[in-house]
Structures are given as structure tokens and as C-alpha cells.
Scaffold this motif. Structure first.
Motif, short mmCIF file in Angstrom:
data_model
loop_
_atom_site.label_atom_id
_atom_site.label_comp_id
_atom_site.label_asym_id
_atom_site.label_seq_id
_atom_site.Cartn_x
_atom_site.Cartn_y
_atom_site.Cartn_z
N LEU A 33 0.88 -1.17 0.00
CA LEU A 33 0.00 0.00 0.00
C LEU A 33 0.92 1.21 0.00
N VAL A 34 0.97 1.91 -1.14
CA VAL A 34 1.96 2.98 -1.28
C VAL A 34 1.27 4.32 -1.52
N SER A 185 3.78 -8.56 -4.66
CA SER A 185 3.35 -8.93 -6.00
C SER A 185 2.20 -8.05 -6.49
N ARG A 186 1.54 -7.35 -5.56
CA ARG A 186 0.40 -6.52 -5.95
C ARG A 186 0.52 -5.17 -5.23
N LEU A 187 0.19 -4.09 -5.93
CA LEU A 187 0.33 -2.75 -5.35
C LEU A 187 -0.99 -2.01 -5.37
N MET A 188 -1.24 -1.27 -4.28
CA MET A 188 -2.38 -0.35 -4.25
C MET A 188 -1.81 1.04 -3.99
N VAL A 189 -2.25 2.02 -4.76
CA VAL A 189 -1.75 3.39 -4.62
C VAL A 189 -2.81 4.24 -3.95
N MET A 190 -2.42 4.95 -2.91
CA MET A 190 -3.37 5.84 -2.23
C MET A 190 -3.05 7.30 -2.50
N GLU A 192 -4.97 11.14 -1.33
CA GLU A 192 -6.06 11.92 -0.72
C GLU A 192 -7.18 11.04 -0.18
N GLY A 193 -6.79 10.00 0.57
CA GLY A 193 -7.77 9.17 1.25
C GLY A 193 -8.48 8.15 0.39
N ARG A 194 -8.00 7.94 -0.84
CA ARG A 194 -8.64 6.95 -1.72
C ARG A 194 -7.60 6.01 -2.29
N VAL A 195 -8.00 4.74 -2.51
CA VAL A 195 -7.16 3.85 -3.30
C VAL A 195 -7.46 4.20 -4.76
N VAL A 196 -6.50 4.83 -5.42
CA VAL A 196 -6.77 5.35 -6.77
C VAL A 196 -6.34 4.36 -7.85
N GLU A 197 -5.52 3.39 -7.47
CA GLU A 197 -5.06 2.45 -8.49
C GLU A 197 -4.63 1.17 -7.80
N ALA A 198 -4.94 0.02 -8.39
CA ALA A 198 -4.49 -1.26 -7.86
C ALA A 198 -4.16 -2.15 -9.03
N ALA A 199 -3.00 -2.78 -8.98
CA ALA A 199 -2.57 -3.61 -10.10
C ALA A 199 -1.44 -4.52 -9.64
N SER A 200 -1.06 -5.47 -10.49
CA SER A 200 0.12 -6.27 -10.15
C SER A 200 1.32 -5.32 -10.16
#
Lengths: 227, 240
Positions: A33-34, A185-190, A192-200
Motif C-alpha cells: 500500500l503505497v 506482487s500486488r500494489l495499491m496506490v493511495m 487523498e484518502g482513496r485507493v486510486v489504483e491497484a494492479a500487479s
């Protein structure tokens, strides 16, 4: 078994710091979670821990600094015993020896207060405590940023080799995409308080879609070198 | 130039620096890397004159270093300021005795550091950590020191802000020509921005080399460990 939460949110002083967020984490997942400072990563981590615990799921938390997890006036042995009590795990000397050995701190004197150990050893002790109940998920919130690089890399390697094949999932919360990219192996980008992108990890590094992910990718390392 | 010649520092019975020799020319950057307890902060304290060497000499252009009024950029940006004072007052402290105050210079530095004036009227806890770090740089540079010491200047910042701040420091250095001694545990930063890298371990300099040579082939076992750890932690990207 998959861990699942939906509609997690948080408001502080009237301001929404975490917009409704749903997540699914499969057994053995390695997720990063980055995001930048203040993007809501730790808030999501705390909300996730609270919700999953309320569901009766086994979740452990490793904070950024061992200072947040250890009472300076209590011995390390006391902390271990308290953790076993809290997790309703019967005292088990073999398990303690196995976990401390896995983190290479079996030689440390548990009769000492935390400050009698180096910070690297303290953080490994916190990670070993997190493993007592064989949790389904460990949330690691910037687990190495307070450590020297050599100790940080060793600690991550030891944890990963211990967890391999156990089914325990990890959520690595970090501002450092370079670190996460090497570990998950999987990334979620945060942002301003939202997960804006999730992908391998590979897809996100090769083709970031949002501004936040593009910025993280552009600044993920200091230098390109043969390594 | 800064000269550190065969310097040893003792604390009680422990030798915290042993036979350390370094030199640093104006406009150049020397990064000192090493683990906690290696003696990095002791080196900064000795250069600033806070600790007297047990042996050896430290000088700037042949005179005591304090004569050149060096600046220090501290590790924890918000804690480096007095929480009760406005940032404007703290930032102007090094030039408080100058009449008129160097307002043009402040204006120029603010532009370079991307700082707006409204920030200066706040107190340390009312700005972000990245803003506080840039305000710390403003305070360090306002008196135009020829030598600036940086003690882990980026460690409190997130990865994006680290890279942006490092770029700002390098741009200001190119413009102002100060010598920069940077103590850091971040080998990626050191290799990206320093002209030379010194690996300090147990109070001794184990290697003093160019970043490119250090990445390609560290000469000591500890140097290899540091390089490999930086790779494992993602400080470097694989070159295509």
C-alpha cells in the motif's frame, strides 16, 4: 481463506481522511500500500485491522518504530507473555525459541528492557511477537524506516523466508515504491484518502495510469544501475 | 576548504572516531555513510567544534571551522525549530544582527526552495514536514555559509519529497557554491548526489571513493553489505 472488508471510511475533525474503501486479501498475498505522506495509508491500515479483528480474524500489526509497540519500563519477557495472553495462546517455550531464532534474535536477553537491545533487534522482536498467533494477515507499517539499511534488508528477508508457505498474507504500508516493488506482487496506490489504483507490481511499474502512481513511479529510485 | 586530518575523538574510554582524514572543496559534496553508532554524528559535532578532537586537526581554509560560521541542517525538521516562535523569526535568526536584513536574499532563496511567504508567519507545527525541511534549508543558507553540514537531511521525508528536496539542495549548491558534508544512511541519495563517498564504520573510514566505483565494486565486506542492502530496499533501479 480470503479476508474481505467493505465500506471502510474515516473522518477526522469533519474532514474525510479515508473515503469508502473495500478490499479483498487472499491467503499468502503480498500486497503493498503505497502513497505520499498524508495520503491515508496508515489510516486505511488501522481501519482494516479494526474491521478484521471485529470479524474475529487474526491480524497482527507491526508499527513503524518499536517505540510504539514496546513499553520502556517492562522487560521483553513481559511483553512476550502479555502478547501470548492477549492472543489466548498458551505459553509455549518451543514456539518462542522458534520465532526468535527465525528472526535471529534467540541470543538476546529477554530479561532486559527494550532499550537494552539495539533498535534492529527491538523491531525484530516486535515482528516475532506479531507471529505468535500465526495470523492470517500482518500489517507492516513502514517496518524498516527506523532501521539501518543493512538491518532493514536482513529483517525483511528473515520475515519473508519465515512466512513462505505459511498462508499468512502481508500488507506492506510504505511511502517508498522502490522498496515495495522489490517485496510485493500486488500494489495499491493511495492519494487523498482513496485507493486510486491497484494492479500487479509489474503492471503498475510499467504502466501507471493515475497521476499519483505516475509520480511514485517516476521517483521510485535514486539511480538506475546494473543491479 | 575543509580539512579533517588524522582526527580521533574519545568519549570516556571509547574511541568514537579514530584517525579520520577527509577534505572537502567549496562547491563539492561529500557523503558519509554507515550504520548507527559508526560515528557519523560525532564527525559532524567535531567539525562544528562541539567536540574537541583528542588527536588531529580540523580546519576550514587554515582557520578553525567555526570562523567560517558553518550551518547545520538537522535530521528532524520540525524539532529543529523553536515551537513558540514564528518560522520567519527562526529563519532570520542567523542574520538577526545584520542591518538592513538581507531580504532580497531571502526572497531569492524562498523562490529556489519553493516556499511562500505565508508559511513564514506560521509556527513549526503548522507546516508539513517537507515544508519544515525546506524552511530548515532556508535558515541554514540565509547567512550564505561556505560550509553546510547535513545530518540525515531527508530521513523524515517521503520518497517523492526526498527526491524533490535533494534536487533543490543540489540546485542551490550549484548556484551558491557551498561545500556540503552530508551524513546519511541512504546510499541511494549519497550515490545520486555526492562527489565522493566515505564509508564510516566503528569510527574509522573504511572506504573513500567515487559513487560510481562504490556501486560497481565496494572494496570492503561492509561496503558490499551496504550496497546489497540498498539494492534489496529498492534504492537503485535496474539499468536497462
Amino acid at each position: 481463506m480470503t479476508l474481505s472488508v467493505s465500506g471502510l471510511g474515516a473522518v477526522r475533525s469533519g474532514r474525510t481522511i479515508l473515503h469508502p474503501t473495500s478490499l479483498e486479501i487472499a491467503s499468502g498475498d503480498r500486497i503493498g500500500l503505497v502513497g505520499a505522506s498524508g495520503s491515508g495509508k496508515s489510516t486505511l491500515g488501522h481501519a482494516l485491522i479494526d474491521d478484521l479483528r471485529a470479524q474475529g480474524r487474526g491480524v497482527a500489526h507491526v508499527p513503524q518504530s518499536p517505540d510504539e509497540a514496546l513499553d520502556p519500563l517492562r522487560s521483553l519477557e513481559f511483553h512476550w507473555n502479555e502478547a501470548e495472553l492477549a492472543l489466548k495462546a498458551p505459553p509455549d517455550a518451543d514456539r518462542r525459541k522458534r520465532l526468535l531464532s527465525a528472526l535471529k534474535i534467540a541470543g538476546g536477553d529477554l530479561g532486559k528492557r527494550p532499550w537494552g537491545w539495539s533498535r534492529g533487534m527491538q523491531q525484530r522482536f516486535v515482528i516475532a511477537m506479531a507471529l505468535i498467533g500465526s495470523p492470517e494477515l500482518i500489517v507492516l507499517d513502514e517496518p524498516t524506516s527506523a532501521l539501518d539499511p543493512v538491518i532493514a534488508a536482513d529483517t525483511m528477508d528473515l520475515l519473508e523466508s519465515h512466512l513462505n508457505g505459511t498462508g499468512t498474507a502481508t500488507l506492506l504500508i510504505t511511502h517508498d515504491l522502490g522498496l515495495a516493488a522489490r517485496r510485493v506482487s500486488r500494489l495499491m496506490v493511495m492519494d487523498e484518502g482513496r485507493v486510486v489504483e491497484a494492479a500487479s507490481t509489474q503492471d503498475l511499474l510499467e504502466c501507471p495510469r493515475t497521476g499519483a502512481a505516475k509520480s511514485l513511479c517516476a521517483h521510485r529510485s535514486w539511480l538506475a544501475v546494473p543491479c | 576548504m575543509l580539512r579533517v586530518e588524522s582526527v580521533s575523538v574519545r568519549r570516556g574510554r571509547t574511541m568514537t572516531l579514530e584517525d579520520v582524514s577527509l577534505s572537502l572543496e567549496p562547491g563539492r559534496t561529500l557523503a558519509v555513510v554507515g550504520e548507527s553508532g559508526a560515528g557519523k554524528s560525532t564527525l559532524i559535532a567535531a567539525v562544528l567544534g562541539f567536540l574537541r578532537p583528542w588527536r588531529g586537526e580540523i580546519s576550514w581554509a587554515g582557520a578553525p571551522v567555526r570562523d567560517c560560521a558553518p550551518s547545520l541542517v538537522m535530521q528532524e525538521p520540525r524539532a529543529a525549530f523553536n515551537p513558540t516562535l514564528t518560522l520567519r523569526r527562526s529563519v532570520m535568526e542567523p542574520v538577526a544582527a545584520r542591518r538592513p536584513p538581507p531580504l532580497d536574499r531571502m526572497e531569492r532563496l524562498c523562490r529556489g526552495l519553493e516556499l511562500t511567504h505565508d508559511l513564514l508567519d506560521r509556527r513549526p507545527l503548522e507546516v508539513s514536514i517537507g515544508q519544515a525541511q525546506r524552511l530548515g534549508l532556508l535558515r541554514a543558507l540565509i547567512a550564505a555559509p561556505p560550509l553546510v553540514l547535513f545530518d540525515e537531511p531527508l530521513s523524515a521525508l517521503d520518497a517523492f519529497t526526498q527526491k524533490r528536496t535533494a534536487r533543490l539542495i543540489a540546485d542551490l549548491q550549484a548556484e551558491e557554491g557551498f561545500a556540503a558534508l552530508i551524513v546519511t544512511h541512504d546510499l541511494g541519495y549519497a550515490c545520486a548526489y555526492a562527489d565522493d563517498i566515505a564509508v564510516l564504520r566503528s569510527g574509522r573510514i573504511e572506504e573513500l571513493t567515487r559513487p560510481k566505483d562504490f556501486i560497481a565494486s565496494p572494496r570492503t565486506a561492509y561496503g558490499r553489505k551496504l550496497r546489497d542492502a540498498a539494492v534489496a530496499l529498492g534504492a537503485f533501479e535496474r539499468a536497462a
